[in-house]
Design an enzyme around this catalytic site. Sequence first.
Site, mmCIF file in Angstrom:
data_model
loop_
_atom_site.group_PDB
_atom_site.id
_atom_site.type_symbol
_atom_site.label_atom_id
_atom_site.label_comp_id
_atom_site.label_asym_id
_atom_site.label_seq_id
_atom_site.Cartn_x
_atom_site.Cartn_y
_atom_site.Cartn_z
ATOM 1 N N GLU A 201 -58.834 31.156 79.752
ATOM 2 C CA GLU A 201 -59.852 31.027 78.540
ATOM 3 C C GLU A 201 -61.311 30.726 79.409
ATOM 4 O OE1 GLU A 201 -59.279 29.230 75.041
ATOM 5 O OE2 GLU A 201 -61.461 28.942 73.985
ATOM 6 N N HIS B 264 -53.402 26.709 58.203
ATOM 7 C CA HIS B 264 -54.010 26.986 59.250
ATOM 8 C C HIS B 264 -54.788 28.063 59.858
ATOM 9 C CE1 HIS B 264 -55.803 27.316 63.338
ATOM 10 N NE2 HIS B 264 -55.764 28.458 63.764
ATOM 11 N N HIS C 262 -61.900 25.321 61.689
ATOM 12 C CA HIS C 262 -61.171 24.635 62.313
ATOM 13 C C HIS C 262 -62.091 23.041 61.300
ATOM 14 C CE1 HIS C 262 -59.219 25.525 65.924
ATOM 15 N NE2 HIS C 262 -58.223 25.238 65.368
ATOM 16 N N LYS D 78 -52.883 40.121 71.413
ATOM 17 C CA LYS D 78 -52.757 38.556 72.403
ATOM 18 C C LYS D 78 -52.544 38.667 74.252
ATOM 19 C CE LYS D 78 -52.617 34.195 71.787
ATOM 20 N NZ LYS D 78 -52.420 33.116 71.461
ATOM 21 N N ASN E 1 -60.863 32.793 68.642
ATOM 22 C CA ASN E 1 -61.599 31.955 68.286
ATOM 23 C C ASN E 1 -62.016 32.579 67.554
ATOM 24 O OD1 ASN E 1 -60.413 30.309 70.214
ATOM 25 N ND2 ASN E 1 -61.654 29.966 71.294
ATOM 26 N N ARG F 202 -60.740 35.644 76.571
ATOM 27 C CA ARG F 202 -60.474 35.166 75.643
ATOM 28 C C ARG F 202 -60.584 34.010 74.038
ATOM 29 N NH1 ARG F 202 -53.927 31.655 77.170
ATOM 30 N NH2 ARG F 202 -53.485 31.273 75.041
ATOM 31 N N HIS G 245 -62.022 30.532 63.864
ATOM 32 C CA HIS G 245 -61.788 29.191 64.499
ATOM 33 C C HIS G 245 -62.625 27.961 64.022
ATOM 34 C CE1 HIS G 245 -58.156 31.420 65.428
ATOM 35 N NE2 HIS G 245 -57.948 30.037 65.533
ATOM 36 N N LYS H 298 -50.403 28.398 76.118
ATOM 37 C CA LYS H 298 -50.785 26.833 75.954
ATOM 38 C C LYS H 298 -49.889 26.169 74.967
ATOM 39 C CE LYS H 298 -56.064 28.049 76.072
ATOM 40 N NZ LYS H 298 -57.043 28.645 73.891
ATOM 41 N N GLU I 142 -54.021 35.551 60.188
ATOM 42 C CA GLU I 142 -54.552 36.001 62.248
ATOM 43 C C GLU I 142 -54.039 36.889 62.654
ATOM 44 O OE1 GLU I 142 -55.504 34.244 64.073
ATOM 45 O OE2 GLU I 142 -54.751 31.464 63.852
ATOM 46 N N ARG J 274 -40.466 18.395 87.042
ATOM 47 C CA ARG J 274 -41.930 19.180 87.189
ATOM 48 C C ARG J 274 -41.940 20.753 86.724
ATOM 49 N NH1 ARG J 274 -41.066 17.015 91.881
ATOM 50 N NH2 ARG J 274 -42.167 15.075 92.093
HETATM 51 N N1 GLY Z 1 -49.771 29.229 72.934
HETATM 52 C C1 GLY Z 1 -50.777 29.978 72.709
HETATM 53 C C2 GLY Z 1 -51.752 30.169 73.281
HETATM 54 O O1 GLY Z 1 -51.286 30.042 74.541
HETATM 55 O O2 GLY Z 1 -52.721 30.658 73.025
#
Ligand code: GLY
Length: 359
Positions: A238, A266, A253, A228, A246, A242, A249, A143, A185, A121
């Site tokens: 997000e 990328h 993408h 960031k 993008n 946030r 992107h 993320k 980036e 957990r």
């Molecule tokens: N780990 C990448 C983000 O949270 O943007």
Amino acid sequence: MNTIQVELGNRSYPIWVKPGLLSDLPDKLQIFNHGQQWVIITQPFLAGEYGSRLAEQLKANDFRVALLTIPKGEQAKALSRVESLYEDLLRMKCDRSTTILALGGGVVGDVAGFVAATFMRGIDYIQVPTTLLAMVDSSIGGKTGVNLPQGKNLVGAIYQPKAVAVDPHFLRSLPLRELVSGFAEVLKYGAIRDREFFHLLGKNMEILLSLGDDQMLEDAIARSCAIKAAIVSADEREGGMRRILNFGHTIGHALETTTGYNVLRHGEAIAFGMLCAGFISRNLGFIGSDEWERFRDTLYQLPLPELPSIDPEVVLETITLDKKVQAGTLHFVLLEEIGKAVVSTDVTEDDLLEALEIL
Ligand code: GLY
């Protein structure tokens, strides 16, 4: 050394940026060491050169450390692979006190972070990114995710690391295209939040790409991480701000998908996506022609590959299927000026098609 803080209350964490930091890690990580099992998760090609060295250094400083490797590439993000990592951890008698060190690029960070988020957990993890893209982007923000046969990152968690340790010396063994991809980036951060940084990058791109100036490189990485970090601190999940991350992107993408994931890196795809987004910003009157040209010319400081021929209609179809189309609304990031991004819901399919024609 530059230290940047991601501010998330009791989940706040530092990002350390320093050339040669790898050798200082036992010292930096000592505050997290309380006799628990540490596990370095990395990839075979990194384990030999860096993973074993790091493990030896940590052992010499009274850390209990083991090393696990995952395969190179997206195949490592299959759930079956993640399951075998859980089994490895259990075999090694890891428990809730275990700390994971994610040593690698985006794939390692995603997998190791997801394992950390879910094993028992949730256990602690620390990001040690080895690619530029991971240093300025994927290692920060929490993320994590793995793939399903139906698509990438369909299973995941937002789970923050305890620290991010960035050693730009890793970049010395990175192929030029990966470096270019990372600098796309880095330019993105300037474009969305910091005009002066964007121009500085444009002026110094050649020396940055040659890795010829350690201080300049450290500062460019740290400035990107700070942007960031500030955005994640303001909007972890997000819900709003946030989204400006993008920038480039949506189209980027779609280009990755339509050209088949191994044709463009990328960041290269994102650079093409940013070009289109800049073009749309001009067409919709958000920026003037001079600003657009300045923006375009700076992006072309990056030695981008020739884009394979694309069918704009197919790319458009991919965009409309993209997850950013929420409840039928496309949230598209535009520039109000270089250094200031806005999210617009007014970009039409015709705007996108017209922009794709310039590629
Ligand atoms: N780990 C990448 C983000 O949270 O943007």
